[in-house]
Design a protein around this motif. Structure first.
Motif, PDB file in Angstrom:
ATOM      1  N   VAL A  53      47.476  86.973 -12.586  1.00 28.82           N
ATOM      2  CA  VAL A  53      47.295  87.790 -13.457  1.00 28.82           C
ATOM      3  C   VAL A  53      45.932  88.732 -13.394  1.00 28.82           C
ATOM      4  O   VAL A  53      45.872  89.772 -13.721  1.00 28.82           O
ATOM      5  CB  VAL A  53      47.412  87.137 -14.827  1.00 28.82           C
ATOM      6  CG1 VAL A  53      47.024  88.054 -16.135  1.00 28.82           C
ATOM      7  CG2 VAL A  53      48.523  86.111 -14.845  1.00 28.82           C
ATOM      8  N   VAL A  54      44.890  87.803 -13.088  1.00 25.15           N
ATOM      9  CA  VAL A  54      43.808  88.707 -12.877  1.00 25.15           C
ATOM     10  C   VAL A  54      43.986  89.905 -11.905  1.00 25.15           C
ATOM     11  O   VAL A  54      43.371  91.245 -12.284  1.00 25.15           O
ATOM     12  CB  VAL A  54      42.539  87.886 -12.477  1.00 25.15           C
ATOM     13  CG1 VAL A  54      41.112  88.798 -12.227  1.00 25.15           C
ATOM     14  CG2 VAL A  54      42.305  86.872 -13.490  1.00 25.15           C
ATOM     15  N   ALA A  71      40.674  85.780 -16.837  1.00 25.57           N
ATOM     16  CA  ALA A  71      39.781  85.328 -16.053  1.00 25.57           C
ATOM     17  C   ALA A  71      38.655  84.101 -17.018  1.00 25.57           C
ATOM     18  O   ALA A  71      38.378  83.250 -16.183  1.00 25.57           O
ATOM     19  CB  ALA A  71      38.626  86.282 -15.888  1.00 25.57           C
ATOM     20  N   LEU A  72      38.866  84.086 -18.051  1.00 20.97           N
ATOM     21  CA  LEU A  72      38.281  83.120 -18.788  1.00 20.97           C
ATOM     22  C   LEU A  72      38.917  81.898 -18.555  1.00 20.97           C
ATOM     23  O   LEU A  72      38.453  80.678 -18.489  1.00 20.97           O
ATOM     24  CB  LEU A  72      38.180  83.491 -20.098  1.00 20.97           C
ATOM     25  CG  LEU A  72      37.770  82.401 -21.168  1.00 20.97           C
ATOM     26  CD1 LEU A  72      36.076  82.201 -21.044  1.00 20.97           C
ATOM     27  CD2 LEU A  72      37.858  82.933 -22.779  1.00 20.97           C
ATOM     28  N   ALA A  73      40.495  81.887 -18.720  1.00 23.60           N
ATOM     29  CA  ALA A  73      41.171  80.630 -18.719  1.00 23.60           C
ATOM     30  C   ALA A  73      41.155  79.936 -16.934  1.00 23.60           C
ATOM     31  O   ALA A  73      41.020  79.032 -16.963  1.00 23.60           O
ATOM     32  CB  ALA A  73      42.600  80.963 -18.712  1.00 23.60           C
ATOM     33  N   PRO A 133      35.173  90.427 -13.527  1.00 29.66           N
ATOM     34  CA  PRO A 133      35.657  90.311 -12.468  1.00 29.66           C
ATOM     35  C   PRO A 133      35.814  91.638 -11.821  1.00 29.66           C
ATOM     36  O   PRO A 133      36.191  92.432 -12.297  1.00 29.66           O
ATOM     37  CB  PRO A 133      37.172  89.683 -12.763  1.00 29.66           C
ATOM     38  CG  PRO A 133      37.140  89.100 -14.243  1.00 29.66           C
ATOM     39  CD  PRO A 133      36.167  90.103 -14.956  1.00 29.66           C
ATOM     40  N   VAL A 134      35.582  91.521 -10.320  1.00 27.66           N
ATOM     41  CA  VAL A 134      35.440  92.635  -9.521  1.00 27.66           C
ATOM     42  C   VAL A 134      36.101  92.250  -8.073  1.00 27.66           C
ATOM     43  O   VAL A 134      36.016  91.101  -7.772  1.00 27.66           O
ATOM     44  CB  VAL A 134      34.255  93.433  -9.285  1.00 27.66           C
ATOM     45  CG1 VAL A 134      33.643  93.926 -10.764  1.00 27.66           C
ATOM     46  CG2 VAL A 134      33.128  92.499  -8.719  1.00 27.66           C
ATOM     47  N   LEU A 140      38.113  88.453  -4.979  1.00 27.51           N
ATOM     48  CA  LEU A 140      37.840  88.469  -6.420  1.00 27.51           C
ATOM     49  C   LEU A 140      36.323  87.720  -6.667  1.00 27.51           C
ATOM     50  O   LEU A 140      36.258  86.633  -6.000  1.00 27.51           O
ATOM     51  CB  LEU A 140      38.799  87.659  -7.401  1.00 27.51           C
ATOM     52  CG  LEU A 140      40.067  88.593  -7.490  1.00 27.51           C
ATOM     53  CD1 LEU A 140      40.961  87.579  -8.630  1.00 27.51           C
ATOM     54  CD2 LEU A 140      39.691  89.953  -8.339  1.00 27.51           C
ATOM     55  N   ASN A 141      35.418  88.454  -7.000  1.00 25.74           N
ATOM     56  CA  ASN A 141      34.184  87.968  -7.656  1.00 25.74           C
ATOM     57  C   ASN A 141      34.144  87.738  -8.880  1.00 25.74           C
ATOM     58  O   ASN A 141      34.169  88.709  -9.550  1.00 25.74           O
ATOM     59  CB  ASN A 141      33.174  88.781  -7.074  1.00 25.74           C
ATOM     60  CG  ASN A 141      31.790  88.246  -7.383  1.00 25.74           C
ATOM     61  OD1 ASN A 141      31.489  87.392  -7.827  1.00 25.74           O
ATOM     62  ND2 ASN A 141      30.693  89.034  -6.998  1.00 25.74           N
ATOM     63  N   TYR A 142      34.153  86.683  -9.628  1.00 27.50           N
ATOM     64  CA  TYR A 142      33.916  86.398 -10.940  1.00 27.50           C
ATOM     65  C   TYR A 142      32.382  86.623 -11.407  1.00 27.50           C
ATOM     66  O   TYR A 142      31.897  85.564 -11.621  1.00 27.50           O
ATOM     67  CB  TYR A 142      34.481  85.060 -11.335  1.00 27.50           C
ATOM     68  CG  TYR A 142      35.923  85.054 -11.214  1.00 27.50           C
ATOM     69  CD1 TYR A 142      36.910  85.418 -12.136  1.00 27.50           C
ATOM     70  CD2 TYR A 142      36.572  84.738 -10.113  1.00 27.50           C
ATOM     71  CE1 TYR A 142      38.478  85.391 -11.920  1.00 27.50           C
ATOM     72  CE2 TYR A 142      38.126  84.407  -9.781  1.00 27.50           C
ATOM     73  CZ  TYR A 142      38.804  84.912 -10.978  1.00 27.50           C
ATOM     74  OH  TYR A 142      40.288  84.884 -10.630  1.00 27.50           O
ATOM     75  N   THR A 143      32.067  87.840 -11.429  1.00 22.48           N
ATOM     76  CA  THR A 143      30.675  88.025 -11.811  1.00 22.48           C
ATOM     77  C   THR A 143      30.341  87.563 -13.136  1.00 22.48           C
ATOM     78  O   THR A 143      31.054  87.967 -14.144  1.00 22.48           O
ATOM     79  CB  THR A 143      30.488  89.405 -11.881  1.00 22.48           C
ATOM     80  OG1 THR A 143      30.918  90.270 -10.517  1.00 22.48           O
ATOM     81  CG2 THR A 143      28.877  89.669 -12.015  1.00 22.48           C
TER      82      THR A 143
END
Length: 228
Positions: A53-54, A71-73, A133-134, A140-143
């Protein structure tokens, strides 16, 4: 290395029958102590679906509003859930008549996992702006901005994170389960050294793929319990 929403959803779908078969085996064998391990592929499936989904939200023209909630989940699993889940799995395997030092150490690992997980994830829950996220080099990098960033180095924090998850499983009498834990360690190091720009995403994907072996591990003819 390039990942995508398709890769995440395929892994999520593939793990569903593995998880169902693992849970069914535990019930048939009347091994409730193995149930947490058996459920792990299902939880990894949910996590990978969330990452899908992200990816969709970050795609051009995608539903950008879904990115941060998904992203939080996803980070709930990565930052909090697995830190407590695998020590709990080990505790369920530690069925000693008189709990000894090893049982207490596992309890400490569980408490440490809960505390560290809460410290990592709860600030993100309270302030969604701490997640950004980027896509970096096709991954994916979850900054994230974490409370501990100013006090704890990335190397030390990552080492503690990996130890809490992996070390409890290395105590098993099952050679297959020890092999699983050793493989987790190898994947942890590979992800950290080669994909530091997207460590969370890459290691969780590798771990999800590895969890597909849990059905085979649960059926190990050697006792899947902790070393007495």
């Amino acid at each position: 290395m390039c990942f995508s929403s398709s890769a995440s959803f395929v892994v999520a779908a593939a793990l569903l029958p593995v998880g169902v078969a693992s849970v069914r085996y535990c019930r048939q064998a009347q091994r409730s102590d193995l149930l947490p391990l058996a459920l792990s592929p299902l939880f990894f499936s949910v996590q990978q679906a969330l990452e899908g989904v992200v990816w969709l939200g970050l795609a051009p023209g995608g539903a950008a509003a879904l990115v941060r909630p998904a992203a939080l989940a996803y980070l709930f699993f990565a930052y909090a859930f697995w830190l407590a889940w695998f020590p709990w799995c080990a505790l369920r395997l530690n069925q000693q008549p008189r709990p000894g030092l090893r049982h207490r150490l596992l309890q400490i690992a569980l408490v440490l996992g809960l505390l560290v997980g809460a410290g990592l994830w709860l600030p993100l829950l309270l302030d969604g702006a701490l997640i950004e996220p980027v896509v970096v080099n096709g991954s994916l990098n979850y900054t994230t901005t974490l409370l501990a960033d100013r006090w704890i180095s990335l190397g030390f924090g990552s080492t503690l994170y990996g130890m809490v998850i992996i070390a409890p499983l290395l105590l098993s009498r099952s050679g297959r389960l020890r092999g699983f834990a050793g493989s987790l360690l190898v994947l942890f190091l590979l992800s950290h050294l080669s994909f530091s720009y997207a460590f969370t995403s890459v290691w969780c994907l590798f771990s999800a793929l590895l969890s597909g072996s849990l059905y085979w591990i649960l059926r190990d003819p050697e006792p899947v319990v902790l070393v007495a």
